[in-house]
Scaffold this motif. Structure first.
Motif, PDB file in Angstrom:
ATOM      1  N   PHE A  71       8.072   1.606  -5.746  1.00 31.28           N
ATOM      2  CA  PHE A  71       8.411   1.301  -4.366  1.00 31.28           C
ATOM      3  C   PHE A  71       9.743   1.955  -4.021  1.00 31.28           C
ATOM      4  O   PHE A  71      10.566   2.219  -4.900  1.00 31.28           O
ATOM      5  CB  PHE A  71       8.565  -0.215  -4.174  1.00 31.28           C
ATOM      6  CG  PHE A  71       7.275  -0.982  -4.082  1.00 31.28           C
ATOM      7  CD1 PHE A  71       6.971  -1.712  -2.941  1.00 31.28           C
ATOM      8  CD2 PHE A  71       6.362  -0.991  -5.127  1.00 31.28           C
ATOM      9  CE1 PHE A  71       5.792  -2.433  -2.847  1.00 31.28           C
ATOM     10  CE2 PHE A  71       5.181  -1.699  -5.049  1.00 31.28           C
ATOM     11  CZ  PHE A  71       4.895  -2.429  -3.902  1.00 31.28           C
ATOM     12  N   VAL A  72       9.960   2.170  -2.722  1.00 32.37           N
ATOM     13  CA  VAL A  72      11.278   2.541  -2.202  1.00 32.37           C
ATOM     14  C   VAL A  72      11.822   1.339  -1.441  1.00 32.37           C
ATOM     15  O   VAL A  72      11.142   0.784  -0.576  1.00 32.37           O
ATOM     16  CB  VAL A  72      11.212   3.770  -1.276  1.00 32.37           C
ATOM     17  CG1 VAL A  72      12.575   4.011  -0.624  1.00 32.37           C
ATOM     18  CG2 VAL A  72      10.783   5.000  -2.060  1.00 32.37           C
ATOM     19  N   ARG A 132      13.374  -2.963   8.525  1.00 28.36           N
ATOM     20  CA  ARG A 132      12.906  -2.390   9.795  1.00 28.36           C
ATOM     21  C   ARG A 132      11.428  -2.011   9.747  1.00 28.36           C
ATOM     22  O   ARG A 132      10.923  -1.350  10.652  1.00 28.36           O
ATOM     23  CB  ARG A 132      13.757  -1.162  10.150  1.00 28.36           C
ATOM     24  CG  ARG A 132      15.213  -1.492  10.451  1.00 28.36           C
ATOM     25  CD  ARG A 132      16.051  -0.246  10.557  1.00 28.36           C
ATOM     26  NE  ARG A 132      16.165   0.424   9.265  1.00 28.36           N
ATOM     27  CZ  ARG A 132      16.810   1.574   9.067  1.00 28.36           C
ATOM     28  NH1 ARG A 132      17.379   2.185  10.095  1.00 28.36           N
ATOM     29  NH2 ARG A 132      16.878   2.118   7.859  1.00 28.36           N
ATOM     30  N   LEU A 133      10.740  -2.460   8.714  1.00 29.03           N
ATOM     31  CA  LEU A 133       9.339  -2.087   8.536  1.00 29.03           C
ATOM     32  C   LEU A 133       8.454  -2.664   9.626  1.00 29.03           C
ATOM     33  O   LEU A 133       7.518  -2.009  10.106  1.00 29.03           O
ATOM     34  CB  LEU A 133       8.863  -2.565   7.156  1.00 29.03           C
ATOM     35  CG  LEU A 133       7.487  -2.095   6.700  1.00 29.03           C
ATOM     36  CD1 LEU A 133       7.428  -0.570   6.632  1.00 29.03           C
ATOM     37  CD2 LEU A 133       7.158  -2.696   5.329  1.00 29.03           C
ATOM     38  N   PHE A 134       8.717  -3.916  10.036  1.00 35.40           N
ATOM     39  CA  PHE A 134       7.928  -4.572  11.079  1.00 35.40           C
ATOM     40  C   PHE A 134       8.862  -5.068  12.177  1.00 35.40           C
ATOM     41  O   PHE A 134       9.917  -5.627  11.887  1.00 35.40           O
ATOM     42  CB  PHE A 134       7.155  -5.765  10.507  1.00 35.40           C
ATOM     43  CG  PHE A 134       6.281  -5.410   9.335  1.00 35.40           C
ATOM     44  CD1 PHE A 134       5.143  -4.640   9.508  1.00 35.40           C
ATOM     45  CD2 PHE A 134       6.603  -5.847   8.056  1.00 35.40           C
ATOM     46  CE1 PHE A 134       4.329  -4.313   8.432  1.00 35.40           C
ATOM     47  CE2 PHE A 134       5.802  -5.517   6.970  1.00 35.40           C
ATOM     48  CZ  PHE A 134       4.659  -4.751   7.160  1.00 35.40           C
ATOM     49  N   ASN A 135       8.457  -4.898  13.429  1.00 34.96           N
ATOM     50  CA  ASN A 135       9.249  -5.366  14.563  1.00 34.96           C
ATOM     51  C   ASN A 135       8.665  -6.689  15.053  1.00 34.96           C
ATOM     52  O   ASN A 135       7.914  -6.742  16.023  1.00 34.96           O
ATOM     53  CB  ASN A 135       9.252  -4.326  15.688  1.00 34.96           C
ATOM     54  CG  ASN A 135      10.295  -4.625  16.740  1.00 34.96           C
ATOM     55  OD1 ASN A 135      10.683  -5.781  16.947  1.00 34.96           O
ATOM     56  ND2 ASN A 135      10.771  -3.593  17.420  1.00 34.96           N
ATOM     57  N   TYR A 136       9.008  -7.771  14.353  1.00 37.21           N
ATOM     58  CA  TYR A 136       8.477  -9.085  14.706  1.00 37.21           C
ATOM     59  C   TYR A 136       8.988  -9.549  16.069  1.00 37.21           C
ATOM     60  O   TYR A 136       8.276 -10.226  16.814  1.00 37.21           O
ATOM     61  CB  TYR A 136       8.860 -10.110  13.632  1.00 37.21           C
ATOM     62  CG  TYR A 136       8.159  -9.906  12.312  1.00 37.21           C
ATOM     63  CD1 TYR A 136       6.775  -9.955  12.229  1.00 37.21           C
ATOM     64  CD2 TYR A 136       8.885  -9.663  11.151  1.00 37.21           C
ATOM     65  CE1 TYR A 136       6.120  -9.777  11.020  1.00 37.21           C
ATOM     66  CE2 TYR A 136       8.243  -9.482   9.932  1.00 37.21           C
ATOM     67  CZ  TYR A 136       6.861  -9.542   9.866  1.00 37.21           C
ATOM     68  OH  TYR A 136       6.222  -9.359   8.672  1.00 37.21           O
ATOM     69  N   GLU A 137      10.215  -9.202  16.379  1.00 35.14           N
ATOM     70  CA  GLU A 137      10.803  -9.668  17.640  1.00 35.14           C
ATOM     71  C   GLU A 137      10.020  -9.114  18.836  1.00 35.14           C
ATOM     72  O   GLU A 137       9.705  -9.852  19.772  1.00 35.14           O
ATOM     73  CB  GLU A 137      12.269  -9.245  17.720  1.00 35.14           C
ATOM     74  CG  GLU A 137      12.979  -9.773  18.950  1.00 35.14           C
ATOM     75  CD  GLU A 137      14.482  -9.550  18.901  1.00 35.14           C
ATOM     76  OE1 GLU A 137      15.136  -9.784  19.931  1.00 35.14           O
ATOM     77  OE2 GLU A 137      14.989  -9.155  17.833  1.00 35.14           O
ATOM     78  N   VAL A 141      -0.852   0.204  -6.746  1.00 34.75           N
ATOM     79  CA  VAL A 141       0.031  -0.396  -5.747  1.00 34.75           C
ATOM     80  C   VAL A 141       1.250   0.499  -5.564  1.00 34.75           C
ATOM     81  O   VAL A 141       1.810   1.018  -6.532  1.00 34.75           O
ATOM     82  CB  VAL A 141       0.470  -1.807  -6.176  1.00 34.75           C
ATOM     83  CG1 VAL A 141       1.472  -2.392  -5.185  1.00 34.75           C
ATOM     84  CG2 VAL A 141      -0.742  -2.708  -6.309  1.00 34.75           C
ATOM     85  N   GLY A 142       1.682   0.667  -4.295  1.00 31.62           N
ATOM     86  CA  GLY A 142       2.823   1.543  -4.031  1.00 31.62           C
ATOM     87  C   GLY A 142       2.472   2.986  -4.347  1.00 31.62           C
ATOM     88  O   GLY A 142       1.333   3.417  -4.223  1.00 31.62           O
ATOM     89  N   ASP A 192       0.822  -1.209   0.000  1.00 25.91           N
ATOM     90  CA  ASP A 192       0.000   0.000   0.000  1.00 25.91           C
ATOM     91  C   ASP A 192       0.857   1.260   0.000  1.00 25.91           C
ATOM     92  O   ASP A 192       0.554   2.235  -0.700  1.00 25.91           O
ATOM     93  CB  ASP A 192      -0.936   0.012   1.217  1.00 25.91           C
ATOM     94  CG  ASP A 192      -1.982  -1.092   1.159  1.00 25.91           C
ATOM     95  OD1 ASP A 192      -2.400  -1.445   0.040  1.00 25.91           O
ATOM     96  OD2 ASP A 192      -2.365  -1.605   2.224  1.00 25.91           O
ATOM     97  N   HIS A 193       1.914   1.255   0.790  1.00 30.13           N
ATOM     98  CA  HIS A 193       2.784   2.434   0.897  1.00 30.13           C
ATOM     99  C   HIS A 193       4.006   2.361  -0.020  1.00 30.13           C
ATOM    100  O   HIS A 193       4.731   3.340  -0.155  1.00 30.13           O
ATOM    101  CB  HIS A 193       3.239   2.612   2.342  1.00 30.13           C
ATOM    102  CG  HIS A 193       2.117   2.851   3.301  1.00 30.13           C
ATOM    103  ND1 HIS A 193       1.363   4.001   3.299  1.00 30.13           N
ATOM    104  CD2 HIS A 193       1.591   2.070   4.282  1.00 30.13           C
ATOM    105  CE1 HIS A 193       0.439   3.940   4.229  1.00 30.13           C
ATOM    106  NE2 HIS A 193       0.543   2.775   4.846  1.00 30.13           N
TER     107      HIS A 193
END
Length: 211
Positions: free
Chosen positions: A162-163, A100-105, A156-157, A93-94
């Motif tokens: 995309f970046v 570092r987009l998602f902090n799964y930890e 999309v994007g 979407d973005h």
């Protein structure tokens, strides 16, 4: 604006809209697994599916070399086809691809600490999609992000673009196609080696069998 070409053959279309000598372009991969030493060439069983077509041949190099080749071609105002694992740390979407987009930890209380080689060995990651590099941002000569054109349409994007962070490029990009003139003398010599044949299920053949 919509355009339609009628009554045109495949070869005529190629001459009119492409015009490149595809024999001048080579496939460069980054597969840092123990079974694929850098500086060697590879092919994949059953990957070539066109009778009389050009055999598949990859030259495996370290990631910095792969990036440098892509940068050379972009600086010459020519886009770079590349293969990656598009679903990893990506937001369609973005239009962002960043490790570092998602902090799964923090969210799940567990660490996904596999190396790029380990992800390939255990099929935690592989080539799933191809896109085009159209730009790169350099700071003191080093890339920190890349501009990517996707093929999913302008919804999309950011209007289809995309970046991609350079960290994402390092971890989830596996292949680029560049003009062979950008290869050093050593790489051009290495390219002439007889390729080592990989099994059909090797992750370096994933773009073909997943389509």
């Amino acid at each position: 604006m919509f355009h339609r070409e009628q009554g045109i053959t495949a070869q005529a279309f190629y001459k009119k809209y492409v015009g490149l000598d595809l024999d001048d372009y080579v496939s460069i991969i980054n597969a840092p697994t123990e079974d694929k030493p850098f500086g060697k060439t590879y092919t994949v069983q059953c990957l070539g599916n066109v009778v009389g077509g050009k055999p598949i041949k990859y030259l495996n190099v370290d990631m910095e070399t792969l990036k440098a080749l892509a940068i050379h071609q972009i600086k010459d105002n020519e886009s770079v086809w590349f293969g990656c694992d598009v679903g990893q740390y990506s937001n369609r979407d973005h239009g962002i691809m960043d490790t570092r987009l998602f902090n799964y930890e923090k969210t799940f209380g567990t660490s996904f600490g596999m190396t790029k080689a380990e992800r390939l060995d255990y099929m935690g990651s592989c080539l799933t999609h191809a896109m085009v590099l159209t730009g790169v941002n350099l700071v003191d000569g080093k890339p920190n992000r890349w501009k990517v054109e996707n093929s999913w349409g302008d919804k999309v994007g950011k209007k289809g673009y995309f970046v991609m962070s350079d960290e994402w490029m390092s971890e989830f990009t596996y292949q680029v196609v560049v003009h062979k003139k950008y290869l050093s003398e050593n790489l051009q010599v290495a390219l002439e080696q007889e390729p080592i044949e990989l099994k059909p299920w090797d992750p370096m053949g994933a773009l073909a069998y997943m389509k």
